[in-house]
Scaffold this active site. Structure first.
Site, PDB file in Angstrom:
ATOM      1  N   SER A  11      -4.681 -18.642  -7.010  1.00 24.36           N
ATOM      2  CA  SER A  11      -4.646 -18.757  -5.545  1.00 24.36           C
ATOM      3  C   SER A  11      -4.653 -20.201  -5.050  1.00 24.36           C
ATOM      4  O   SER A  11      -5.211 -20.505  -4.004  1.00 24.36           O
ATOM      5  CB  SER A  11      -5.826 -17.982  -4.951  1.00 24.36           C
ATOM      6  OG  SER A  11      -7.034 -18.456  -5.516  1.00 24.36           O
ATOM      7  N   LYS A  36      -9.426 -15.321 -10.296  1.00 27.37           N
ATOM      8  CA  LYS A  36     -10.587 -14.924 -11.116  1.00 27.37           C
ATOM      9  C   LYS A  36     -11.928 -15.193 -10.448  1.00 27.37           C
ATOM     10  O   LYS A  36     -12.933 -14.623 -10.857  1.00 27.37           O
ATOM     11  CB  LYS A  36     -10.514 -15.560 -12.496  1.00 27.37           C
ATOM     12  CG  LYS A  36     -10.608 -17.060 -12.563  1.00 27.37           C
ATOM     13  CD  LYS A  36     -10.539 -17.501 -14.029  1.00 27.37           C
ATOM     14  CE  LYS A  36     -10.568 -18.983 -14.180  1.00 27.37           C
ATOM     15  NZ  LYS A  36     -10.595 -19.416 -15.562  1.00 27.37           N
ATOM     16  N   ALA A  47      -7.913 -31.537  -4.245  1.00 31.88           N
ATOM     17  CA  ALA A  47      -6.925 -32.623  -4.160  1.00 31.88           C
ATOM     18  C   ALA A  47      -7.245 -33.504  -2.955  1.00 31.88           C
ATOM     19  O   ALA A  47      -7.303 -33.023  -1.828  1.00 31.88           O
ATOM     20  CB  ALA A  47      -5.517 -32.048  -4.053  1.00 31.88           C
ATOM     21  N   GLY A  49      -5.855 -37.005  -2.423  1.00 31.01           N
ATOM     22  CA  GLY A  49      -4.790 -37.935  -2.015  1.00 31.01           C
ATOM     23  C   GLY A  49      -3.847 -37.411  -0.959  1.00 31.01           C
ATOM     24  O   GLY A  49      -3.844 -37.876   0.175  1.00 31.01           O
ATOM     25  N   GLY A  50      -3.025 -36.429  -1.294  1.00 29.71           N
ATOM     26  CA  GLY A  50      -2.088 -35.884  -0.318  1.00 29.71           C
ATOM     27  C   GLY A  50      -0.758 -35.519  -0.941  1.00 29.71           C
ATOM     28  O   GLY A  50      -0.688 -35.191  -2.120  1.00 29.71           O
ATOM     29  N   GLU A 116      -0.354 -45.128  -3.149  1.00 28.27           N
ATOM     30  CA  GLU A 116      -1.081 -44.819  -4.393  1.00 28.27           C
ATOM     31  C   GLU A 116      -0.338 -45.463  -5.560  1.00 28.27           C
ATOM     32  O   GLU A 116       0.798 -45.926  -5.416  1.00 28.27           O
ATOM     33  CB  GLU A 116      -1.213 -43.301  -4.580  1.00 28.27           C
ATOM     34  CG  GLU A 116      -2.137 -42.677  -3.535  1.00 28.27           C
ATOM     35  CD  GLU A 116      -2.352 -41.184  -3.678  1.00 28.27           C
ATOM     36  OE1 GLU A 116      -1.895 -40.583  -4.656  1.00 28.27           O
ATOM     37  OE2 GLU A 116      -2.989 -40.614  -2.775  1.00 28.27           O
ATOM     38  N   ASP A 215      -5.755 -20.724 -18.698  1.00 22.69           N
ATOM     39  CA  ASP A 215      -5.477 -19.276 -18.800  1.00 22.69           C
ATOM     40  C   ASP A 215      -3.974 -18.953 -18.795  1.00 22.69           C
ATOM     41  O   ASP A 215      -3.502 -18.134 -19.588  1.00 22.69           O
ATOM     42  CB  ASP A 215      -6.136 -18.507 -17.636  1.00 22.69           C
ATOM     43  CG  ASP A 215      -7.635 -18.723 -17.584  1.00 22.69           C
ATOM     44  OD1 ASP A 215      -8.231 -19.089 -18.612  1.00 22.69           O
ATOM     45  OD2 ASP A 215      -8.219 -18.534 -16.497  1.00 22.69           O
ATOM     46  N   HIS A 236      -7.037 -39.491 -14.939  1.00 26.80           N
ATOM     47  CA  HIS A 236      -7.164 -40.216 -13.669  1.00 26.80           C
ATOM     48  C   HIS A 236      -8.105 -41.387 -13.915  1.00 26.80           C
ATOM     49  O   HIS A 236      -9.166 -41.211 -14.512  1.00 26.80           O
ATOM     50  CB  HIS A 236      -7.734 -39.282 -12.596  1.00 26.80           C
ATOM     51  CG  HIS A 236      -7.581 -39.810 -11.204  1.00 26.80           C
ATOM     52  ND1 HIS A 236      -8.267 -40.914 -10.757  1.00 26.80           N
ATOM     53  CD2 HIS A 236      -6.810 -39.400 -10.165  1.00 26.80           C
ATOM     54  CE1 HIS A 236      -7.927 -41.151  -9.499  1.00 26.80           C
ATOM     55  NE2 HIS A 236      -7.033 -40.250  -9.118  1.00 26.80           N
ATOM     56  N   ARG A 283      -0.916 -44.294 -13.202  1.00 23.92           N
ATOM     57  CA  ARG A 283      -2.201 -43.823 -13.742  1.00 23.92           C
ATOM     58  C   ARG A 283      -2.364 -44.049 -15.236  1.00 23.92           C
ATOM     59  O   ARG A 283      -3.438 -44.392 -15.701  1.00 23.92           O
ATOM     60  CB  ARG A 283      -2.314 -42.327 -13.503  1.00 23.92           C
ATOM     61  CG  ARG A 283      -2.942 -42.069 -12.226  1.00 23.92           C
ATOM     62  CD  ARG A 283      -3.126 -40.614 -11.996  1.00 23.92           C
ATOM     63  NE  ARG A 283      -3.230 -40.500 -10.563  1.00 23.92           N
ATOM     64  CZ  ARG A 283      -3.088 -39.411  -9.877  1.00 23.92           C
ATOM     65  NH1 ARG A 283      -2.842 -38.282 -10.495  1.00 23.92           N
ATOM     66  NH2 ARG A 283      -3.207 -39.414  -8.587  1.00 23.92           N
ATOM     67  N   HIS A 344      -7.205 -35.133 -15.866  1.00 21.88           N
ATOM     68  CA  HIS A 344      -6.957 -34.793 -14.471  1.00 21.88           C
ATOM     69  C   HIS A 344      -5.800 -33.817 -14.307  1.00 21.88           C
ATOM     70  O   HIS A 344      -5.848 -32.939 -13.460  1.00 21.88           O
ATOM     71  CB  HIS A 344      -6.653 -36.088 -13.722  1.00 21.88           C
ATOM     72  CG  HIS A 344      -6.409 -35.922 -12.248  1.00 21.88           C
ATOM     73  ND1 HIS A 344      -7.378 -35.474 -11.399  1.00 21.88           N
ATOM     74  CD2 HIS A 344      -5.301 -36.156 -11.497  1.00 21.88           C
ATOM     75  CE1 HIS A 344      -6.896 -35.441 -10.155  1.00 21.88           C
ATOM     76  NE2 HIS A 344      -5.637 -35.829 -10.192  1.00 21.88           N
ATOM     77  N   GLU A 368       0.649 -26.422 -11.453  1.00 20.43           N
ATOM     78  CA  GLU A 368       0.303 -27.232 -12.631  1.00 20.43           C
ATOM     79  C   GLU A 368       0.579 -26.528 -13.959  1.00 20.43           C
ATOM     80  O   GLU A 368       0.854 -27.183 -14.964  1.00 20.43           O
ATOM     81  CB  GLU A 368      -1.175 -27.641 -12.555  1.00 20.43           C
ATOM     82  CG  GLU A 368      -1.570 -28.617 -13.653  1.00 20.43           C
ATOM     83  CD  GLU A 368      -2.983 -29.156 -13.502  1.00 20.43           C
ATOM     84  OE1 GLU A 368      -3.612 -28.929 -12.458  1.00 20.43           O
ATOM     85  OE2 GLU A 368      -3.452 -29.822 -14.447  1.00 20.43           O
ATOM     86  N   ARG A 379       2.671 -37.980 -14.492  1.00 25.76           N
ATOM     87  CA  ARG A 379       3.003 -37.624 -13.110  1.00 25.76           C
ATOM     88  C   ARG A 379       2.712 -38.769 -12.143  1.00 25.76           C
ATOM     89  O   ARG A 379       1.672 -39.415 -12.220  1.00 25.76           O
ATOM     90  CB  ARG A 379       2.185 -36.401 -12.698  1.00 25.76           C
ATOM     91  CG  ARG A 379       2.256 -36.088 -11.233  1.00 25.76           C
ATOM     92  CD  ARG A 379       1.598 -34.782 -10.909  1.00 25.76           C
ATOM     93  NE  ARG A 379       0.171 -34.782 -11.017  1.00 25.76           N
ATOM     94  CZ  ARG A 379      -0.655 -35.249 -10.084  1.00 25.76           C
ATOM     95  NH1 ARG A 379      -0.186 -35.822  -8.994  1.00 25.76           N
ATOM     96  NH2 ARG A 379      -1.952 -35.169 -10.256  1.00 25.76           N
ATOM     97  N   SER A 384       2.174 -33.787  -7.150  1.00 20.63           N
ATOM     98  CA  SER A 384       1.901 -32.429  -7.663  1.00 20.63           C
ATOM     99  C   SER A 384       1.883 -31.387  -6.546  1.00 20.63           C
ATOM    100  O   SER A 384       2.415 -30.281  -6.723  1.00 20.63           O
ATOM    101  CB  SER A 384       0.589 -32.388  -8.432  1.00 20.63           C
ATOM    102  OG  SER A 384      -0.455 -32.864  -7.641  1.00 20.63           O
TER     103      SER A 384
HETATM  104  C1  SIN Z   1      -5.981 -38.652  -6.007  1.00 23.72           C
HETATM  105  O1  SIN Z   1      -6.270 -38.495  -4.824  1.00 23.72           O
HETATM  106  O2  SIN Z   1      -6.132 -39.703  -6.602  1.00 23.72           O
HETATM  107  C2  SIN Z   1      -5.421 -37.491  -6.749  1.00 23.72           C
HETATM  108  C3  SIN Z   1      -4.115 -37.131  -6.205  1.00 23.72           C
HETATM  109  C4  SIN Z   1      -3.237 -36.684  -7.322  1.00 23.72           C
HETATM  110  O3  SIN Z   1      -3.725 -36.164  -8.328  1.00 23.72           O
HETATM  111  O4  SIN Z   1      -2.028 -36.918  -7.234  1.00 23.72           O
END
Ligand code: SIN
Length: 504
Positions: A11, A36, A47, A49-50, A116, A215, A236, A283, A344, A368, A379, A384
């Site tokens: 979900s 679950k 999440a 960041g955005g 970012e 899963d 991360h 990253r 992450h 994911e 990534r 994502s």
């Molecule tokens: C973050 O806010 O650093 C995570 C965002 C992401 O995983 O892209």
């Protein structure tokens, strides 16, 4: 016997967006979402960041976002997929806005675009530092009102069932554990969508919640779907270091985009030694640089330094992060924030095509758990949520076009495990889980990975887990642990194969 036209497992953003779009377009189809735990307990809601979307066509462009994504992915992205996702992004964003999702604007009424690591431009739309939660809540609100969607919380899907029809393997249903009545049941379907998230819980340090036990990967693998690139687990760089805690609290990459520095024990910045982009490198670069620095210093964490930033603006942009730090007695305007890299995001997963379709005809994977080709080895930040939206859309369109080909199977299936045991064996499984996390972390972070030794040790852990199960009675921790074992074996196997290829 239970049946539904479409079964969605999970979900988070991808499953809910798929459900919403499909239910609107096809009110004639019945849709069941099984999750679950509670519906909101997802990686999506964490999440911060955005969503990376090109909205400013003067300073930014699709080609810049494409270039940044390809560069971050280290030569392993699928260019056509990257192109499709990035060009589709504005339309999918608009759909989120139309359901009331709010993204921050600046004083001029324009999007307050964040920056970012790995992005050459400010292009991250965000809702303060709780973007995922905002999206999750808006989607859930709509989903709960749609007459052709049934949302079943506390329903743990155990396994998929497949049948071969006209030489094709198709997915005809799933066994699930209904926690409230402590029963295992079977549901027949015409189409299944896996949106089960990742496997961060295989690692000692992770930003992923307890539910991220691989899963979907394990179920899809048991059903015979192709799983690829699981050797690429993204760490991360800045999880809040709070000793042996799992999961670790994430300090968004957006904080570095806002100007925070990473410093060592002596208060010195060191990232420029490793990459000219310093704190804003991708990253993988930043996490590797921190790990190397920690090896050299023998320390267990570095620091995020926000002391030079405007405190009022920092608190306004990052209220959740600031409040969390404050609760621990850390004042970002005065104190260094201890951070460490943590598992992450799973860049690989269930192989899908441009429609989110797996190698099993009517089985889809989105979010994911899917390996779409967008991320390559690493990534790009905030790609994502975007991928989840685009592939949920693609899969929804494809289900609409093709579901008529699939009819319900008449087979009545008896679960392999007819009964679930209610006794609480979480304690015993937690011990095994910790052992597995230590083992996978040690293997994955080692410079000389010994896959055969790791396989042997994992087999022993698996035997211990089986010994905990009486007769035909299974438990939730057993199901999750078995999925963790299966996913670990896939990661180790694919690491070994990748290493062997490099030697040839
Ligand atoms: C973050 O806010 O650093 C995570 C965002 C992401 O995983 O892209």
């Amino acid at each position: 016997m239970l049946k539904t036209d479409i079964l969605i497992i999970g979900s988070g953003i991808s499953g809910l967006f798929f459900a919403m779009k499909t239910a609107k377009k096809r009110p004639d189809l019945s849709i069941v979402i099984m999750t679950k735990e509670s519906a909101q307990n997802t990686n999506t809601q964490l999440a911060q960041g955005g969503i990376a979307v090109v909205t400013d066509l003067i300073k930014d462009s699709f080609s810049k976002h494409i270039h940044d994504t390809l560069r971050s992915g280290g030569g392993l992205c699928d260019k056509e997929i990257v192109n499709m996702v990035i060009k589709q992004a504005p339309e999918r964003l608009q759909e989120l806005i139309e359901i009331g999702t709010s993204f921050d604007k600046n004083e001029k009424g324009q999007w307050d675009l964040g920056l970012e690591g790995g992005h050459s431009q400010h292009r991250i739309l965000h809702h303060k530092d709780s973007s995922g939660l905002e999206i999750e809540q808006k989607l859930l609100k709509i989903i709960r009102k749609m007459p052709n969607i049934e949302l079943l919380e506390n329903h743990l899907v155990i396994d998929l069932n497949t049948e071969v029809k006209r030489n094709k393997t198709i997915c005809t249903g799933a066994f699930f554990y209904e926690k409230k009545h402590n029963r295992i049941k079977y549901i027949r379907t015409r189409s299944v969508v896996l949106s089960t998230g990742g496997c961060g819980q295989l690692f000692e340090n992770t930003t992923n919640p307890k539910i991220a036990t691989g899963d979907g990967i394990a179920m899809a693998a048991r059903a015979g779907a192709e799983i690829v690139d699981m050797q690429y687990i993204q760490f991360h760089p800045t999880a809040l270091f709070t000793g042996k805690k799992n999961p670790l609290f994430l300090i968004s990459e957006a904080v570095r985009g806002f100007g925070a520095h990473i410093v060592n024990e002596d208060g010195k910045r060191f990232l420029f030694k490793y990459d000219i982009r310093g704190e804003l490198a991708t990253r993988d670069m930043v996490s590797n640089a921190i790990s190397k620095e920690l090896q050299l210093s023998g320390k267990d964490h570095v620091y995020l330094d926000c002391r030079h930033l405007n405190a009022a603006e920092f608190y306004a942009h990052f209220p959740v992060i600031a409040a969390h730090c404050n609760e621990l007695g850390i004042k970002p305007e005065k104190d260094l924030i201890p951070v460490v890299p943590a598992a992450h995001y799973q860049c690989g997963g269930i192989k899908v095509d441009e429609n989110g379709a797996t190698s099993i005809k009517n089985l889809y994977a989105v979010g994911e758990c899917a390996r779409t080709g967008l991320h390559g080895k690493n990534r790009l930040a905030s790609n994502s949520l975007l991928e989840a939206l685009v592939f949920a859309h693609q899969a929804s369109e494809n289900v609409d076009r093709t579901i008529a080909e699939f009819t319900f199977s008449n087979k009545i299936l008896i679960p392999k495990f007819p009964k679930a045991e209610q006794t609480n064996d979480y304690y015993a499984f937690n011990i095994l889980k910790n052992e597995l996390q230590k083992l996978v972390t040690a293997f994955y972070t080692s410079e000389e990975r010994d896959a055969d030794l790791a396989f042997e040790k994992i087999k022993l852990l698996n035997n211990s887990a089986i010994a905990l199960v009486k007769d035909h009675e299974i438990t939730i921790p057993f199901i999750e642990f078995s999925n963790m074992i299966a996913t670990s074996l896939i990661i180790i196997k694919q690491c070994k194969e990748a290493a062997n290829k490099q030697m040839c």
